[in-house]
Scaffold this motif. Sequence first.
Motif, mmCIF file in Angstrom:
data_model
loop_
_atom_site.group_PDB
_atom_site.id
_atom_site.type_symbol
_atom_site.label_atom_id
_atom_site.label_comp_id
_atom_site.label_asym_id
_atom_site.label_seq_id
_atom_site.Cartn_x
_atom_site.Cartn_y
_atom_site.Cartn_z
ATOM 1 N N THR A 194 103.454 23.541 129.235
ATOM 2 C CA THR A 194 104.120 23.367 128.242
ATOM 3 C C THR A 194 103.705 23.840 126.546
ATOM 4 O O THR A 194 104.318 24.357 126.142
ATOM 5 C CB THR A 194 105.675 21.622 127.714
ATOM 6 O OG1 THR A 194 105.834 22.243 129.577
ATOM 7 C CG2 THR A 194 106.172 21.837 127.025
ATOM 8 N N LEU A 195 103.113 23.218 126.479
ATOM 9 C CA LEU A 195 102.010 23.095 125.229
ATOM 10 C C LEU A 195 101.444 24.678 124.312
ATOM 11 O O LEU A 195 101.910 25.634 123.998
ATOM 12 C CB LEU A 195 100.722 22.929 125.905
ATOM 13 C CG LEU A 195 100.803 21.347 125.181
ATOM 14 C CD1 LEU A 195 99.477 19.886 125.370
ATOM 15 C CD2 LEU A 195 101.316 20.591 124.006
ATOM 16 N N GLU A 196 101.344 25.488 125.771
ATOM 17 C CA GLU A 196 101.349 26.924 126.292
ATOM 18 C C GLU A 196 102.341 27.690 125.708
ATOM 19 O O GLU A 196 101.953 28.784 124.589
ATOM 20 C CB GLU A 196 100.525 27.246 127.710
ATOM 21 C CG GLU A 196 100.260 29.194 127.758
ATOM 22 C CD GLU A 196 100.204 29.191 128.526
ATOM 23 O OE1 GLU A 196 100.339 30.447 128.805
ATOM 24 O OE2 GLU A 196 99.531 28.743 129.999
ATOM 25 N N ILE A 238 109.084 13.358 125.137
ATOM 26 C CA ILE A 238 109.385 11.851 123.946
ATOM 27 C C ILE A 238 108.440 11.800 122.703
ATOM 28 O O ILE A 238 108.104 11.970 122.084
ATOM 29 C CB ILE A 238 110.360 11.271 123.921
ATOM 30 C CG1 ILE A 238 112.356 11.319 125.064
ATOM 31 C CG2 ILE A 238 110.065 10.267 122.832
ATOM 32 C CD1 ILE A 238 112.020 10.144 125.379
ATOM 33 N N VAL A 239 107.356 12.147 123.745
ATOM 34 C CA VAL A 239 105.917 11.816 122.362
ATOM 35 C C VAL A 239 105.370 13.189 122.166
ATOM 36 O O VAL A 239 105.490 13.152 120.876
ATOM 37 C CB VAL A 239 105.252 11.434 123.688
ATOM 38 C CG1 VAL A 239 103.506 11.168 123.163
ATOM 39 C CG2 VAL A 239 104.993 9.751 124.421
ATOM 40 N N MET A 240 105.351 14.001 122.343
ATOM 41 C CA MET A 240 105.195 15.561 121.505
ATOM 42 C C MET A 240 106.259 15.051 120.739
ATOM 43 O O MET A 240 105.365 16.011 119.360
ATOM 44 C CB MET A 240 105.471 16.561 123.011
ATOM 45 C CG MET A 240 104.161 16.613 123.794
ATOM 46 S SD MET A 240 104.889 17.443 125.709
ATOM 47 C CE MET A 240 104.763 19.244 124.145
ATOM 48 N N VAL A 241 107.322 15.558 121.124
ATOM 49 C CA VAL A 241 107.924 15.844 120.053
ATOM 50 C C VAL A 241 108.248 14.717 118.515
ATOM 51 O O VAL A 241 108.006 14.754 117.612
ATOM 52 C CB VAL A 241 109.701 15.922 119.923
ATOM 53 C CG1 VAL A 241 110.677 14.894 118.974
ATOM 54 C CG2 VAL A 241 110.334 16.696 121.075
ATOM 55 N N GLU A 242 107.905 13.564 118.738
ATOM 56 C CA GLU A 242 106.905 12.405 117.999
ATOM 57 C C GLU A 242 105.599 12.540 117.559
ATOM 58 O O GLU A 242 106.262 12.438 116.206
ATOM 59 C CB GLU A 242 107.504 10.758 118.876
ATOM 60 C CG GLU A 242 109.261 10.325 119.239
ATOM 61 C CD GLU A 242 109.760 10.083 118.030
ATOM 62 O OE1 GLU A 242 109.105 9.487 116.561
ATOM 63 O OE2 GLU A 242 110.458 10.257 118.517
ATOM 64 N N GLY A 284 110.902 28.717 134.431
ATOM 65 C CA GLY A 284 109.869 29.029 133.876
ATOM 66 C C GLY A 284 108.439 28.039 133.769
ATOM 67 O O GLY A 284 107.946 27.864 133.497
ATOM 68 N N GLY A 285 108.338 26.897 134.473
ATOM 69 C CA GLY A 285 107.312 25.891 134.369
ATOM 70 C C GLY A 285 107.842 25.238 133.409
ATOM 71 O O GLY A 285 108.601 24.817 132.398
ATOM 72 N N GLY A 286 106.426 24.363 133.366
ATOM 73 C CA GLY A 286 105.967 23.522 132.387
ATOM 74 C C GLY A 286 107.290 21.887 132.703
ATOM 75 O O GLY A 286 107.334 21.556 133.940
ATOM 76 N N LEU A 287 107.275 21.224 132.168
ATOM 77 C CA LEU A 287 107.752 19.673 131.885
ATOM 78 C C LEU A 287 109.274 19.741 132.878
ATOM 79 O O LEU A 287 109.706 19.066 133.078
ATOM 80 C CB LEU A 287 107.345 19.140 130.962
ATOM 81 C CG LEU A 287 106.187 18.923 130.786
ATOM 82 C CD1 LEU A 287 106.307 18.280 128.953
ATOM 83 C CD2 LEU A 287 105.665 17.608 131.523
ATOM 84 N N GLY A 288 110.018 20.642 132.209
ATOM 85 C CA GLY A 288 111.187 21.208 132.551
ATOM 86 C C GLY A 288 111.583 21.341 133.424
ATOM 87 O O GLY A 288 112.147 20.959 134.777
ATOM 88 N N TYR A 299 113.724 23.931 124.123
ATOM 89 C CA TYR A 299 114.370 25.035 125.016
ATOM 90 C C TYR A 299 113.088 25.718 126.305
ATOM 91 O O TYR A 299 113.163 26.070 127.196
ATOM 92 C CB TYR A 299 113.592 26.585 124.189
ATOM 93 C CG TYR A 299 114.728 26.569 123.263
ATOM 94 C CD1 TYR A 299 116.112 26.334 123.346
ATOM 95 C CD2 TYR A 299 114.447 27.904 122.122
ATOM 96 C CE1 TYR A 299 117.301 26.348 122.080
ATOM 97 C CE2 TYR A 299 115.684 28.287 121.219
ATOM 98 C CZ TYR A 299 116.957 27.618 121.114
ATOM 99 O OH TYR A 299 117.303 27.709 120.076
ATOM 100 N N SER A 300 111.757 25.271 126.317
ATOM 101 C CA SER A 300 111.484 25.263 127.141
ATOM 102 C C SER A 300 111.081 24.458 128.641
ATOM 103 O O SER A 300 111.334 24.922 129.685
ATOM 104 C CB SER A 300 109.293 24.972 126.851
ATOM 105 O OG SER A 300 109.633 23.763 126.657
ATOM 106 N N ALA A 301 112.001 22.837 127.940
ATOM 107 C CA ALA A 301 112.744 22.664 128.344
ATOM 108 C C ALA A 301 114.042 22.856 129.917
ATOM 109 O O ALA A 301 113.859 22.973 130.901
ATOM 110 C CB ALA A 301 112.979 20.921 128.393
#
Length: 217
Positions: A15-17, A196-200, A168-172, A159-161
């Motif tokens: 997701t970070l990528e 949620i932590v990433m957004v905060e 698409g891969g990632g947390l979603g 969007y990535s989720a």
Amino acid sequence: MSQILTLVGISTLQTLEMVLFSTLFSMVIGFPLGVLLYSTNSMGITPRPILNQVLSRIVNVLRSFPFIILMILLFPLSRLILGTSIGTTATIIPLSIAAAPFVARLVETALLEVDPGMIQAARAMGSTNSQIIVKVLIPESMPSLVSGITLTIINLIGYSAMAGTIGGGGLGDLAIRYGYQRFRPDVMAASVVVIIVMVEVIQFIGTRIANRMLANR
């Protein structure tokens, strides 16, 4: 437990990528477009009503597309460029294209907030349009631009989720495939908590930077 942590860790990196590179590419596309939208606006430094209307319509059309539909439409482009339309890397292309019009509008709005008196003063000193953009508009609008970039990153996380629902891969993808489809609420909950932590964290950092820029004016 260790398996869940491993899966969440890998998905978080994916997701970070996606978010990092799509933010960079959307800025490369959207920032110049936003400057052009501002410049050709009736309140801009080089008004071009027809060009502005054309660009504005294109931006509005692209912003109107739901991301899932846009991603499906861009599958052929991802396949053409990367040889595949699924996975973390392939998702960066539709993410970037989806975010670019959003970035363009944020940049246009930020530049419109600059005091016209500063532009007139720069013109009186003989500054060219390029110099006005680089030395007046962008520096003066930096707090708003930082807030806009922060909002863009947060939207790209969302969007990535969503991209995870179609490979698409990632947390979603982790939440759907391992959490929902395999009836693992713990995996789904872990994915949601990380998002949620990433957004905060991103919102906190973006707000601090913008506030510091405003205080240093």
